[in-house]
Design a protein around this motif. Structure first.
Motif, PDB file in Angstrom:
ATOM      1  N   GLY A   9       1.003  -1.173   0.007  1.00 41.00           N
ATOM      2  CA  GLY A   9      -0.036   0.119   0.113  1.00 41.00           C
ATOM      3  C   GLY A   9       0.886   1.233   0.073  1.00 41.00           C
ATOM      4  O   GLY A   9       0.569   2.196  -0.521  1.00 41.00           O
ATOM      5  N   PHE A  10       1.878   1.332   0.686  1.00 40.39           N
ATOM      6  CA  PHE A  10       2.787   2.345   0.727  1.00 40.39           C
ATOM      7  C   PHE A  10       3.482   2.637  -0.541  1.00 40.39           C
ATOM      8  O   PHE A  10       3.598   3.757  -0.923  1.00 40.39           O
ATOM      9  N   LEU A  11       3.845   1.676  -1.105  1.00 41.68           N
ATOM     10  CA  LEU A  11       4.680   1.767  -2.796  1.00 41.68           C
ATOM     11  C   LEU A  11       3.374   2.132  -3.636  1.00 41.68           C
ATOM     12  O   LEU A  11       3.847   3.228  -4.437  1.00 41.68           O
ATOM     13  N   VAL A  12       2.370   1.679  -3.660  1.00 44.82           N
ATOM     14  CA  VAL A  12       1.142   2.259  -4.383  1.00 44.82           C
ATOM     15  C   VAL A  12       1.030   3.787  -4.278  1.00 44.82           C
ATOM     16  O   VAL A  12       0.644   4.542  -5.217  1.00 44.82           O
ATOM     17  N   ALA A  13       1.241   4.218  -2.941  1.00 44.91           N
ATOM     18  CA  ALA A  13       0.824   5.436  -2.530  1.00 44.91           C
ATOM     19  C   ALA A  13       2.054   6.549  -3.101  1.00 44.91           C
ATOM     20  O   ALA A  13       1.722   7.573  -3.501  1.00 44.91           O
ATOM     21  N   VAL A  14       3.208   5.854  -2.959  1.00 49.16           N
ATOM     22  CA  VAL A  14       4.381   6.791  -3.374  1.00 49.16           C
ATOM     23  C   VAL A  14       4.833   6.750  -4.828  1.00 49.16           C
ATOM     24  O   VAL A  14       5.643   7.508  -5.206  1.00 49.16           O
ATOM     25  N   LEU A  15       4.259   5.747  -5.440  1.00 47.90           N
ATOM     26  CA  LEU A  15       4.432   5.531  -7.064  1.00 47.90           C
ATOM     27  C   LEU A  15       4.221   6.915  -7.885  1.00 47.90           C
ATOM     28  O   LEU A  15       5.210   7.155  -8.657  1.00 47.90           O
ATOM     29  N   PRO A  16       3.071   7.388  -7.519  1.00 41.57           N
ATOM     30  CA  PRO A  16       2.828   8.852  -8.303  1.00 41.57           C
ATOM     31  C   PRO A  16       3.866   9.854  -8.029  1.00 41.57           C
ATOM     32  O   PRO A  16       4.032  10.451  -8.778  1.00 41.57           O
ATOM     33  N   LEU A  17       4.391   9.856  -6.982  1.00 39.46           N
ATOM     34  CA  LEU A  17       5.201  10.975  -6.453  1.00 39.46           C
ATOM     35  C   LEU A  17       6.638  10.431  -7.185  1.00 39.46           C
ATOM     36  O   LEU A  17       7.362  11.391  -7.734  1.00 39.46           O
ATOM     37  N   ILE A  18       7.063   9.296  -7.213  1.00 38.59           N
ATOM     38  CA  ILE A  18       8.176   8.689  -7.832  1.00 38.59           C
ATOM     39  C   ILE A  18       8.076   9.179  -9.411  1.00 38.59           C
ATOM     40  O   ILE A  18       9.018   9.399 -10.085  1.00 38.59           O
ATOM     41  N   ALA A  19       6.891   8.789  -9.959  1.00 38.68           N
ATOM     42  CA  ALA A  19       6.692   9.072 -11.523  1.00 38.68           C
ATOM     43  C   ALA A  19       6.626  10.389 -11.847  1.00 38.68           C
ATOM     44  O   ALA A  19       6.788  10.743 -12.871  1.00 38.68           O
ATOM     45  N   THR A  20       6.240  11.589 -10.923  1.00 41.28           N
ATOM     46  CA  THR A  20       6.334  12.519 -11.091  1.00 41.28           C
ATOM     47  C   THR A  20       7.800  13.101 -11.497  1.00 41.28           C
ATOM     48  O   THR A  20       8.597  13.114 -10.683  1.00 41.28           O
ATOM     49  N   PRO A  21       8.144  13.645 -12.837  1.00 34.08           N
ATOM     50  CA  PRO A  21       9.579  14.187 -13.023  1.00 34.08           C
ATOM     51  C   PRO A  21       9.995  15.345 -11.979  1.00 34.08           C
ATOM     52  O   PRO A  21       9.286  16.171 -11.519  1.00 34.08           O
ATOM     53  N   GLY A  22      11.257  14.855 -11.471  1.00 36.35           N
ATOM     54  CA  GLY A  22      11.768  15.889 -10.312  1.00 36.35           C
ATOM     55  C   GLY A  22      13.435  16.086 -10.685  1.00 36.35           C
ATOM     56  O   GLY A  22      13.691  15.591 -11.892  1.00 36.35           O
ATOM     57  N   ALA A  23      13.961  16.429  -9.738  1.00 36.50           N
ATOM     58  CA  ALA A  23      15.481  16.506  -9.625  1.00 36.50           C
ATOM     59  C   ALA A  23      16.287  15.339 -10.158  1.00 36.50           C
ATOM     60  O   ALA A  23      17.082  15.555 -10.967  1.00 36.50           O
ATOM     61  N   SER A  24      15.954  14.102  -9.509  1.00 38.46           N
ATOM     62  CA  SER A  24      16.698  13.040  -9.626  1.00 38.46           C
ATOM     63  C   SER A  24      16.677  12.575 -11.065  1.00 38.46           C
ATOM     64  O   SER A  24      17.677  12.223 -11.793  1.00 38.46           O
ATOM     65  N   LEU A  25      15.565  12.587 -11.836  1.00 37.79           N
ATOM     66  CA  LEU A  25      15.388  12.138 -13.024  1.00 37.79           C
ATOM     67  C   LEU A  25      15.966  13.245 -14.221  1.00 37.79           C
ATOM     68  O   LEU A  25      16.722  12.760 -14.954  1.00 37.79           O
ATOM     69  N   ALA A  26      15.913  14.486 -13.508  1.00 39.68           N
ATOM     70  CA  ALA A  26      16.460  15.569 -14.511  1.00 39.68           C
ATOM     71  C   ALA A  26      17.928  15.518 -14.664  1.00 39.68           C
ATOM     72  O   ALA A  26      18.681  15.353 -15.582  1.00 39.68           O
ATOM     73  N   LEU A  27      18.584  15.010 -13.205  1.00 41.02           N
ATOM     74  CA  LEU A  27      20.040  14.771 -13.275  1.00 41.02           C
ATOM     75  C   LEU A  27      20.399  13.525 -14.043  1.00 41.02           C
ATOM     76  O   LEU A  27      21.526  13.287 -14.892  1.00 41.02           O
ATOM     77  N   TYR A 116      26.972  12.125  -7.452  1.00 40.18           N
ATOM     78  CA  TYR A 116      26.670  11.650  -6.054  1.00 40.18           C
ATOM     79  C   TYR A 116      26.063  12.531  -5.173  1.00 40.18           C
ATOM     80  O   TYR A 116      24.989  12.804  -4.954  1.00 40.18           O
ATOM     81  N   ALA A 117      26.824  13.679  -5.056  1.00 45.03           N
ATOM     82  CA  ALA A 117      26.639  14.866  -4.178  1.00 45.03           C
ATOM     83  C   ALA A 117      25.314  15.531  -4.597  1.00 45.03           C
ATOM     84  O   ALA A 117      24.687  16.210  -3.898  1.00 45.03           O
ATOM     85  N   GLN A 118      25.268  15.776  -5.946  1.00 47.07           N
ATOM     86  CA  GLN A 118      24.114  16.720  -6.625  1.00 47.07           C
ATOM     87  C   GLN A 118      22.963  15.819  -6.166  1.00 47.07           C
ATOM     88  O   GLN A 118      21.974  16.312  -5.863  1.00 47.07           O
ATOM     89  N   ALA A 119      22.912  14.632  -6.572  1.00 46.47           N
ATOM     90  CA  ALA A 119      21.529  13.863  -6.230  1.00 46.47           C
ATOM     91  C   ALA A 119      21.312  13.687  -4.804  1.00 46.47           C
ATOM     92  O   ALA A 119      20.162  13.738  -4.561  1.00 46.47           O
ATOM     93  N   LEU A 120      22.413  13.437  -3.984  1.00 48.78           N
ATOM     94  CA  LEU A 120      22.239  13.305  -2.325  1.00 48.78           C
ATOM     95  C   LEU A 120      21.613  14.971  -1.917  1.00 48.78           C
ATOM     96  O   LEU A 120      20.397  14.668  -1.265  1.00 48.78           O
ATOM     97  N   LEU A 121      22.125  15.797  -2.470  1.00 49.92           N
ATOM     98  CA  LEU A 121      21.632  17.138  -2.115  1.00 49.92           C
ATOM     99  C   LEU A 121      20.285  17.682  -2.323  1.00 49.92           C
ATOM    100  O   LEU A 121      19.366  18.058  -1.814  1.00 49.92           O
ATOM    101  N   ALA A 122      20.034  17.072  -3.672  1.00 50.13           N
ATOM    102  CA  ALA A 122      18.547  17.499  -4.246  1.00 50.13           C
ATOM    103  C   ALA A 122      17.495  16.726  -3.383  1.00 50.13           C
ATOM    104  O   ALA A 122      16.434  17.175  -3.614  1.00 50.13           O
ATOM    105  N   ASN A 123      17.777  15.714  -2.821  1.00 52.18           N
ATOM    106  CA  ASN A 123      16.962  14.998  -2.102  1.00 52.18           C
ATOM    107  C   ASN A 123      16.858  15.357  -0.728  1.00 52.18           C
ATOM    108  O   ASN A 123      15.602  15.470  -0.372  1.00 52.18           O
ATOM    109  N   VAL A 124      17.832  15.577  -0.311  1.00 49.17           N
ATOM    110  CA  VAL A 124      17.976  15.860   1.459  1.00 49.17           C
ATOM    111  C   VAL A 124      17.304  17.424   1.365  1.00 49.17           C
ATOM    112  O   VAL A 124      16.901  17.490   2.380  1.00 49.17           O
ATOM    113  N   LEU A 125      17.572  18.286   0.619  1.00 49.01           N
ATOM    114  CA  LEU A 125      17.137  19.614   0.490  1.00 49.01           C
ATOM    115  C   LEU A 125      15.619  19.810   0.105  1.00 49.01           C
ATOM    116  O   LEU A 125      15.155  20.717   0.015  1.00 49.01           O
TER     117      LEU A 125
END
Length: 207
Positions: A9-27, A116-125
Motif C-alpha cells: 500500500g505504501f509503494l502504491v501511494a508513493v508511486l505517483p510521487l516517484i513517477a512525477t518528474p523531479g530533480a533526480s530524473l532531470a540529473l 552523487y553529491a548533486q543527487a544526495l543534496l537534491a533529495n535531502v534539501l
C-alpha cells in the motif's frame, strides 16, 4: 515487522510521487546522456541515501520539528530552492565545451563524486521528501511495533522502487545511443535539464 500488504500500500501511494518528474530524473537524463549509463549509479545511490536520511530523521523526530515549525520549514525549502536554481545555472554553463579538458580517468572520478553529491543534496534539501515519512509512512505502520524498524523497512521498499524506476529510465535513455552521441543533442539535453532544475527551484520557493 511491517505487514506485506502495508508495504504494498505504501509503494502504491508513493508511486505517483516517484513517477512525477523531479530533480533526480532531470540529473539522470543529463548525466547519462552526457557520459553514459555509468553515471546512473551515483545518481541512484545519492537519491537512495537521501531517502534513508529522511527516514532516519523522521525516526529521530528532527524532521517533525522542521515540518511543525513554519520558520524552519521555510528555511529548508528556500535552501533547497536556491540549491536547485544554482545547480540549474551550473548545468547550463557546463554545457559549453571546455577548451582544456582534464584526462578522462580523472574527469570520470571527479564527475562520479560530483554527481552523487548533486543527487544526495537534491533529495535531502527537498522538504516534500521528508513529508513522506512524517505524514504518509505513519499510515502504514502498526503502533504496537517498533516505529523505527517499520519506517526503515518502508524506506528500503521506497529505495528499491525508485532505484528500479531510475534504472528503467537509464535503459530507455541508452536505447537512443546514436542520437545521444551528438554534441548538439547533449548540449540541448543539458540546457533542458538546467531549465527543469531552475523551474523546480522556483516552484519549491513559491509553494
Amino acid at each position: 515487522m511491517v505487514h506485506p500488504y502495508a508495504v504494498a500500500g505504501f509503494l502504491v501511494a508513493v508511486l505517483p510521487l516517484i513517477a512525477t518528474p523531479g530533480a533526480s530524473l532531470a540529473l539522470l537524463i543529463q548525466h547519462v546522456t552526457d557520459s553514459g549509463r555509468r553515471q546512473a549509479l551515483p545518481i541512484i545511490l545519492g537519491t537512495v541515501t537521501g531517502l534513508y536520511m529522511h527516514a532516519t530523521l523522521a525516526v529521530a523526530g528532527l524532521s517533525a520539528l522542521v515540518m511543525h515549525s513554519s520558520l524552519a520549514f521555510t528555511a529548508v525549502k528556500l535552501i533547497g530552492a536556491v540549491y536547485l536554481i544554482g545547480l540549474g545555472i551550473w548545468t547550463w554553463r557546463s554545457a559549453t565545451p571546455n577548451a582544456a579538458p582534464t584526462p578522462r580517468r580523472q574527469r570520470l572520478s571527479k564527475r562520479v563524486e560530483s554527481v552523487y553529491a548533486q543527487a544526495l543534496l537534491a533529495n535531502v534539501l527537498n522538504p516534500k521528501s521528508a513529508a513522506i515519512y512524517l505524514t504518509l509512512a505513519p499510515q502504514f505502520i502498526a503502533p504496537h511495533q517498533s516505529f523505527g524498524g517499520q519506517i526503515l523497512t518502508l524506506a528500503t521498499a521506497h529505495a528499491l522502487l525508485i532505484a528500479f524506476w531510475l534504472a528503467a529510465w537509464t535503459l530507455l535513455i541508452r536505447r537512443a545511443s546514436h542520437a545521444l552521441q551528438r554534441s548538439r543533442f547533449k548540449r540541448t539535453v543539458a540546457r533542458t535539464t538546467s531549465v527543469v532544475l531552475i523551474a523546480l527551484g522556483i516552484r519549491s520557493a513559491a509553494t
